[in-house]
Design an enzyme around this catalytic site. Sequence first.
Site, PDB file in Angstrom:
ATOM      1  N   GLU A  40      78.400  48.136  29.585  1.00  0.00           N
ATOM      2  CA  GLU A  40      78.459  47.377  28.323  1.00  0.00           C
ATOM      3  C   GLU A  40      78.902  45.938  28.560  1.00  0.00           C
ATOM      4  OE1 GLU A  40      81.646  48.516  25.704  1.00  0.00           O
ATOM      5  OE2 GLU A  40      82.979  48.973  27.366  1.00  0.00           O
ATOM      6  N   ASP A  53      85.773  42.733  19.266  1.00  0.00           N
ATOM      7  CA  ASP A  53      87.052  43.424  19.171  1.00  0.00           C
ATOM      8  C   ASP A  53      87.512  43.782  20.578  1.00  0.00           C
ATOM      9  OD1 ASP A  53      84.644  44.887  18.815  1.00  0.00           O
ATOM     10  OD2 ASP A  53      85.707  46.626  18.041  1.00  0.00           O
TER      11      ASP A  53
END
Length: 581
Positions: free
Chosen positions: A512, A319
Amino acid sequence: MPGRTWELCLLLLLGLGSQAALPPPCESLIYCHGELLHQVQMARLYQDDKHFVDMPLSSTPDKVLQRFWELSQAYNHSIPKQKLQEFLKDHFQDVGQELQSWTPGDWKDSPQFLQKISDTKLRVWAGQLHQLWKKLGKKIKPEVLNHPEQFSLIYLNHPFIVPGGRFVESYYWDSYWVMEGLLLSEMAETVKGMLQNFLDLVKIYGHIPNGGRVYYLQRSQPPLLTLMMARYLSHTNDTAFLQENIETLALELDFWTQNRSVSVNFGGKNYILNRYYVPYGGPRPESYSKDAELADTLPEGDREALWAELKAGAESGWDFSSRWLIGGPNLTSLSSIRTSKLVPVDLNAFLCQAEELMSNFYARLGNDAQATKYRTLRAQRLATMNALLWDEEKGAWFDYDLENGKKNLQFYPSNLAPLWAGCFSDPVVADKALKYLEDSQILTYQYGIPTSLQKTGQQWDFPNAWAPLQDLVIRGLAKSLSPRTQEVAFQLAQNWIRTNFDVYSQKSAMYEKYDITNGGKPGGGGEYEVQEGFGWTNGVVLMLLDRYGDRLTSGTQLAFLEPHCLVAALLLNFLLSLLPW
Ligand SMILES: *[C@@H]1O[C@H](CO)[C@@H](O)[C@H](O)[C@H]1NC(C)=O
Ligand SMILES: *[C@@H]1O[C@H](CO)[C@@H](O)[C@H](O)[C@H]1NC(C)=O
Ligand SMILES: *[C@@H]1O[C@H](CO)[C@@H](O)[C@H](O)[C@H]1NC(C)=O
Ligand SMILES: *[C@@H]1O[C@H](CO)[C@@H](O)[C@H](O)[C@H]1NC(C)=O
């Protein structure tokens, strides 16, 4: 019971006001849908919409809703910002109250694998990453168990490791790479607790939600639970635990079969594969204002479908990405998203692997009938993936576009997921995959494998690179029997380690995602700021250091250490030395 009457009245009124064709992501009129959520999120009181839906209530939902209703009426359904702020102050608690930090009981100094790392700097770094498990450990306070209605957090019995940053709760697919790291850190007890949490969620909800909050309930994430169990078993041989939970593992796969299957007609035949699909309406509560704003650019009749496709995108883990925009009218506009119209390679590879593992699990437990059932399922899926997703000429698998009846030939690391998942019958596909990477010019990127070659500003696109996707490609190629393909796998591992190590040296943090242009730096784009922590990044680094610890180096890598380049460089040097200056 005046409170009840109020709630009913409110429900009716809200029901009349909305045109939602699809059910909301959860029933909560505070955390998932309704006027309170709408007014608070659209007032944009916080930089990140996730902030509000993570705030615990300070009294019962009935009381909070009743007070909100009075306030909203007093202001004709448009409460001024300052009054809303006061309302939140009076009725909500600060975020994070319901979680406490937790030092894993099985954490210990100097796990053995550190000794396998030859490069001193890398070994010290690995030790620091091993320390980070203590920072990322979380435990849910008993209040959440006793008063679940006052929290968006879903109670979990066992403590767990979180990704980090804004992600302070448990996440599904992240946890697989976290567990790989934990097992190297010899923390099988922590892994077992996390597995138990996921198994409990399957027992309660029939599937594993994307993350541990009620607003994530109706969407899952890439299905890696069976693999998590397999990895735990290979470290512990805890067959009793498998025996206890095998039916719950089967139940999770049933969810993917019953709720996420799609039939594809191709060449006059019908095939069944899986897709990401979340038929629930409304903006995502944790990204409410962004989803609402995006929907405003579309005709009213198209908005519910947009929100469902955004949730399916979140379910995919990607996403968001041009991968889910392809085939639509505009590759750079998120309003074109059509996740459920694509049959994803990685999802089907994960399920193919899960079916093989289930077959092995049942065989181990002596249940031949079930072992055969899953072996057959895997064989069918393998054949279907070969027929529909594999492209012999290109040497890779591709997502299948259901509406346009064709493969999406763009590059994504997920195109090689079947290699990683062992979902192939002839090992020579690994060498074809290498040629595919060369043809797509992916090996020219020296700091990591890009997520795609499309620059859209979305976080699962160029120039971002993500740890789990490096793993998919590296361990996929490493399955080749050819030394050259294996060597490329090593080189890709070296590239990724260097990027992570260099950024860590500058920032003392793990991220991340990484931006692989300009020498590597924390990634960007997408819906929120880049996050530190970071569970799966640490897991993948530890895995690579474990696997290639005798060869990886922290020093500046001459990317052109490829034999041909080296010869050319030496030759050039020699020729230059002949010149008269
Ligand atoms: C309340 O707001 C609506 C539109 O939002 C408006 O039509 C109506 O006149 C308002 N009522 C009062 C009493 O201000
Ligand atoms: C694992 O446990 C089973 C019995 O539960 C035993 O038969 C097997 O030998 C064990 N394997 C290893 C590698 O310890
Ligand atoms: C899965 O599908 C069944 C009906 O087939 C439905 O009752 C259930 O709510 C669905 N689960 C989810 C999480 O969508
Ligand atoms: C595509 O969407 C982007 C972002 O919303 C916009 O800037 C651009 O003009 C759109 N392109 C076309 C051809 O509509």
